[in-house]
Scaffold this motif. Structure first.
Motif, PDB file in Angstrom:
ATOM      1  N   ALA A   1       0.809  -1.224   0.000  1.00 39.10           N
ATOM      2  CA  ALA A   1       0.000   0.000   0.000  1.00 39.10           C
ATOM      3  C   ALA A   1       0.836   1.266   0.000  1.00 39.10           C
ATOM      4  CB  ALA A   1      -0.936  -0.004   1.209  1.00 39.10           C
ATOM      5  N   LYS A   2       2.063   1.159   0.452  1.00 37.87           N
ATOM      6  CA  LYS A   2       2.780   2.405   0.738  1.00 37.87           C
ATOM      7  C   LYS A   2       4.114   2.554   0.034  1.00 37.87           C
ATOM      8  CE  LYS A   2       0.004   4.480   3.484  1.00 37.87           C
ATOM      9  NZ  LYS A   2      -0.479   5.795   3.076  1.00 37.87           N
TER      10      LYS A   2
ATOM     11  N   ARG B   1       2.661   0.044  -5.528  1.00 36.14           N
ATOM     12  CA  ARG B   1       1.778   0.770  -6.440  1.00 36.14           C
ATOM     13  C   ARG B   1       1.973   0.283  -7.869  1.00 36.14           C
ATOM     14  NH1 ARG B   1      -0.364   5.625  -4.820  1.00 36.14           N
ATOM     15  NH2 ARG B   1      -0.211   4.777  -2.757  1.00 36.14           N
TER      16      ARG B   1
ATOM     17  N   LEU C   1       0.190  -3.028  -8.430  1.00 34.28           N
ATOM     18  CA  LEU C   1      -1.245  -2.837  -8.665  1.00 34.28           C
ATOM     19  C   LEU C   1      -1.500  -2.256 -10.058  1.00 34.28           C
ATOM     20  CD1 LEU C   1      -2.290  -1.452  -5.175  1.00 34.28           C
ATOM     21  CD2 LEU C   1      -2.773  -3.708  -6.096  1.00 34.28           C
ATOM     22  N   ALA C   2      -0.642  -1.336 -10.471  1.00 31.99           N
ATOM     23  CA  ALA C   2      -0.819  -0.725 -11.793  1.00 31.99           C
ATOM     24  C   ALA C   2      -0.615  -1.770 -12.886  1.00 31.99           C
ATOM     25  CB  ALA C   2       0.161   0.434 -11.972  1.00 31.99           C
TER      26      ALA C   2
ATOM     27  N   GLY D   1      -3.606  -3.895 -12.970  1.00 30.19           N
ATOM     28  CA  GLY D   1      -4.811  -3.192 -13.413  1.00 30.19           C
ATOM     29  C   GLY D   1      -4.857  -3.002 -14.908  1.00 30.19           C
ATOM     30  N   ASN D   2      -3.746  -2.654 -15.506  1.00 30.04           N
ATOM     31  CA  ASN D   2      -3.682  -2.481 -16.960  1.00 30.04           C
ATOM     32  C   ASN D   2      -2.213  -2.448 -17.338  1.00 30.04           C
ATOM     33  OD1 ASN D   2      -3.635  -1.695 -19.622  1.00 30.04           O
ATOM     34  ND2 ASN D   2      -5.174  -0.092 -19.390  1.00 30.04           N
TER      35      ASN D   2
ATOM     36  N   GLY E   1      -5.032  -5.733 -10.089  1.00 24.66           N
ATOM     37  CA  GLY E   1      -5.331  -4.314 -10.004  1.00 24.66           C
ATOM     38  C   GLY E   1      -5.802  -3.840  -8.652  1.00 24.66           C
ATOM     39  N   TYR E   2      -6.276  -4.770  -7.831  1.00 22.84           N
ATOM     40  CA  TYR E   2      -6.724  -4.365  -6.511  1.00 22.84           C
ATOM     41  C   TYR E   2      -6.400  -5.463  -5.512  1.00 22.84           C
ATOM     42  CZ  TYR E   2      -9.558  -3.051  -2.582  1.00 22.84           C
ATOM     43  OH  TYR E   2      -9.933  -2.719  -1.326  1.00 22.84           O
TER      44      TYR E   2
END
Lengths: 334, 513
Positions: free
Chosen positions: A205-206, A211, A214-215, A218-219, A285-286
């Motif tokens: 998360a940090k 990040r 997750l990116a 996500g795509n 993504g999440y």
């Protein structure tokens, strides 16, 4: 072609009674309770067991500690798997990596001592993770296939080098640190679990890495266009997952004072179930590590409650499966 | 309504309404999106639907497709009141959609896609593939177009995808087709063919609801236009009775002063040193020895037909595809690009062509999307500082006037124009020296387009070197100081803006006349 308003009351009148209903659903939607379904579900299941099984010692501190203890190894494996699934990949090899690590650690300890044992266990994770990561990120082989193959290979190697025999660990220091003993009043396993969950939460998360994971999940294309080295990220999550699984294997070895190829067998499915229960998107993504923790606690809670309720193993499997499907169905995002 | 009555352009005289929506209202989370909207399409009519960002076009159409339920109002199709509570309902009622993002399965054949869900079955319930092919062929014959039903969709160009979409809708007896920016990805001759097809369809009594930001197209094929603004209907008129200025003003809501005409900027122009220099750049069949320069403060337009190598060149410049030979020089230093991160480090930003696939992570929040290239700046020790991230995002949102209620909500919820602003804002956050834009105004309304063009000018004024790819010549000519025309992967012509009298001239050069 006139556009006279039709018969009946105008829209302003009809809207009045609907406002109450709409704002209520709006409020519910605003809460986005689906995201928190695992926490709600955990509390509900806990309460149900507390009421129905209270007289069988469900709420005794000893039993509660048991629930945590049983969840510990799975949670640790699931922390790694959370990263993999958030990145839109999968790792089916974690269970057998844990088994192989337990075996290698045990053999290295009996030959060269504790330090060599710890290094050997970690080396299993690094080697397997690097192989998985390379095949997935460089050769673009789907992680499902790569890790399905690795699941068999790691388990096979563990069985092969030990001749299917358990490898006892006689080093008390090792057993004490890796899950067998207590740190003060707290069982060591729980400390390990807390450590991995805390680290995993912060990293996912940090940090920049989290990040970017997750990116990428996500795509991937948009992430690549944004300067994220998505191949490297994919390699890193596969590596991370295997290393974390190897630590879980070393904890099995410490708690059970031996290395054995069966340790961790089948854990990949429990870990994946915990991750998905915890609200991480199967499509990437999440993801949240705290959710994963509660996912594995939930599984452990259900197991424990069903045993106390006196269900047979076969019945437990049915009920557990049904609860998992129900929870995932309720938490499904639109 | 009187103008409407009189207008009934002779063609439509006395025709019944195919679709009649009355008093449509819709709110999301308590926010009114549509208020008492009336909308009517007659049989055989092409009815243009226009409006700015968030005017309610998409919502109105999604209600007609059964995707959203309506809060108030009624819908009649062919005079019959209908309840459209699902896409299936709408389809059964004869509403067909030609999607902007296509809804075809690329791995199936054209015929399999057309018959998807309604496959002709033989005895024993097996699919009769030959019958499906025959049916597909019959639909294409009716449309008078030539498409091989056995071809795999993924192997075909976008123009064929669209024809397949239309055939799919027609084969399911659609009598009203909704087309949302149908020409966005078509070359000019393909668009012409589409307009002819639309003409033939309306002859057969099929109605078309046509959503497009391109004014010429609307005038060319539509009979009437309805403009929505702020969720209300502003006007419905025959196109013979409405001027382009009136439409633009209706969409934007205010007079816009000459954004679409070229402004002589206080440019660095020829005094500026070249920031970006391409020397004989070669990479694959569509980038064959391209050389040109972009100076500080200069906007260079890159024109060319589909497949001329514009997008491919942008990809090479951004390090996505490797360079085969030649060199890319930024401020006198030759770049060795291993990937986009190297390009970013060299101060290059790319606004990609397809914002949904390449520009954004739709399920992530506006803030997360905006800060993705800026994570390095949000660090505090090894961790990310979300307060810094929030401040960075807020700054970009304000600077680019993105309309967002809450930066923590998914970017998917924004309108197309605002999504595009997020993509652009995301890149401006990296403070690039070289901005490469691939179709930066594709699928955005005229108001947002003007804002984007104005922003491009002001960025160049601040010294940025801009390379802009666009298939829309008016906007290309509105901002470019110089135009480079590509053909077959090579530089065909380089022209100063002053050498180009109008878009027709540019069109001729591009087409190689």
């Amino acid at each position: 072609m006139s556009t006279t308003t039709g018969p009946g009351p105008g829209p302003t009148e009809t809207s009045a009674p609907e406002v109450g209903a709409r704002s209520l659903t709006g409020l519910l939607r605003g809460l986005d309770w689906r995201r928190y379904i695992i926490y709600i579900g955990f509390v509900v299941v806990f309460m149900v067991f507390a009421v129905t099984l209270g007289d069988r010692g469900f709420v005794s501190s000893n039993n509660l500690l048991n629930i945590f203890r049983q969840a510990a190894t799975i949670s640790i494996i699931a922390v790694g798997v959370t990263f993999v699934i958030s990145c839109a990949e999968i790792d089916l090899s974690v269970g057998s990596v844990a088994g192989l690590a337990s075996v290698c650690t045990a053999m290295a300890i009996s030959n060269w001592g504790i330090v060599a044992g710890i290094l050997a266990g970690l080396a299993v994770g690094v080697v397997v993770g690097a192989i998985n990561g390379t095949l997935v990120s460089m050769l673009n082989i789907p992680s499902f296939l790569v890790t399905l193959g690795m699941l068999g290979m790691a388990a096979g190697v563990a069985q092969w080098i030990t001749g299917s025999a358990p490898q006892p660990i006689l080093d008390d220091t090792y057993n004490l640190i890796f899950g067998g003993g207590n740190f003060g009043p707290v069982p060591g396993l729980l400390v390990w679990m807390a450590l991995f969950v805390a680290l995993g939460t912060v990293v996912l998360a940090k940090t920049r890495f989290g990040r970017q994971v997750l990116a990428t999940g996500g795509n991937r294309i948009a992430a690549e266009f944004s300067g994220v080295r998505t191949r490297r990220i994919k390699f890193q999550v596969m590596l991370l997952s295997a290393v974390v699984a190897s630590v879980a294997g070393m904890l099995y070895a410490g708690r059970l004072e031996s290395g054995r190829f069966q340790w961790g067998a089948g854990d990949e499915l429990s870990a994946i179930a915990a991750v998905i229960l915890g609200g991480t998107s199967l499509f990437g993504g999440y993801g949240t590590v705290i959710g994963t923790l509660f996912g594995s606690l939930m599984i452990s809670l259900i197991n424990n409650g069903l045993i106390l309720a006196g269900l047979e193993t076969s019945q437990q499997q049915v009920v557990r499966g049904a609860i998992i499907i129900l929870a995932v169905a309720l938490g499904r995002r639109k | 309504m009187s103008s409407e009555e009189s207008a009934a352009a002779s063609r439509l005289e006395g025709r019944d309404a195919a679709v009649r929506m009355r008093g449509i209202s819709k709110s999301f989370d308590g926010v009114r999106v549509l208020t008492d909207v009336d909308f009517e399409v007659r049989r055989g009519e092409v009815h243009a639907l226009a409006g700015g960002n968030g005017a309610g076009k998409s919502t109105l159409m999604k209600i007609l497709q059964g995707v959203y339920s309506l809060d108030a109002g009624e819908i009649e199709i062919d005079g019959q009141p209908v309840q459209l509570s699902s896409i299936q309902d709408a389809r059964a009622a004869g509403i067909g959609m030609v999607f902007q993002e296509f809804s075809l399965v690329p791995t199936l054949t054209v015929a399999q896609n057309i018959s998807l869900g309604v496959e002709p079955l033989g005895r024993a319930g097996l699919i009769r593939d030959r019958e499906a092919v025959r049916q597909a062929r019959a639909v294409f014959a009716e449309m008078e177009v030539d498409v091989d039903p056995r071809a795999v969709v993924g192997d075909l160009g976008t123009a064929y995808w669209q024809l397949t979409e239309i055939a799919k809708a027609l084969s399911q007896q659609a009598r009203v087709l909704i087309m949302d920016e149908p020409t966005a990805s078509l070359a000019k001759h393909e668009a012409d063919a589409l307009f002819e097809l639309v003409g033939r369809l309306t002859q057969r009594g099929i109605s078309v609801i046509y959503i497009s930001h391109r004014m010429e197209e609307v005038y060319r094929i539509a009979d009437r236009i309805t403009i929505l603004r702020d969720g209300r209907r502003l006007l419905t008129k025959p196109l013979t009775e409405v001027s382009p200025e009136e439409i633009v003003q209706g969409i934007v809501g205010k007079e816009i002063e000459g954004q679409m005409s070229y402004l002589q900027r206080n440019a660095y122009g020829d005094v500026g040193e070249p920031v970006l220099e391409l020397r004989d750049v070669t990479a694959g069949p569509r980038v064959q020895g391209i050389s040109f320069q972009v100076a500080r403060g200069e906007i260079v337009g890159l024109a060319g037909l589909m497949g001329s190598g514009r997008t491919e060149l942008a990809r090479v410049l951004f390090g996505i595809d490797p360079i085969r030979s030649g060199s890319i020089v930024v401020r006198g230093v030759e770049l060795r690009l291993q990937g986009p991160q190297d390009a970013i480090r060299a101060g290059i930003a790319l606004i990609p062509e397809d914002r949904r696939a390449q520009g954004l992570i739709l399920d992530h929040s506006v803030r997360e999307n905006l800060t993705l290239p800026l994570l390095g700046r949000m660090r505090r020790g090894p961790l990310l500082d979300d307060r810094k991230g929030r401040a960075l995002a807020r700054g970009l949102i304000e600077r680019f006037r993105v309309k967002v209620a809450d930066p923590d909500r998914p970017v998917r919820r924004l309108s197309g124009g605002n999504q595009q602003k997020v993509v652009i804002a995301k890149w401006l956050g990296t403070d690039p020296q070289i901005l490469v834009m691939d179709e930066p105004t594709a699928g955005v309304d005229i108001g947002t387009k003007n804002e984007i063009l104005a922003a491009i000018r002001s960025l160049a004024d601040q010294g940025m070197a801009v390379l802009m790819i666009s298939s829309e010549y008016p906007e290309l000519l509105a901002v470019s100081d110089r135009v480079v025309v590509l053909r077959d992967g090579r530089v065909h012509r380089q022209m100063d803006r002053a050498e180009i009298p109008d878009e027709n001239h540019l069109q001729l050069v591009v087409q190689g006349a």
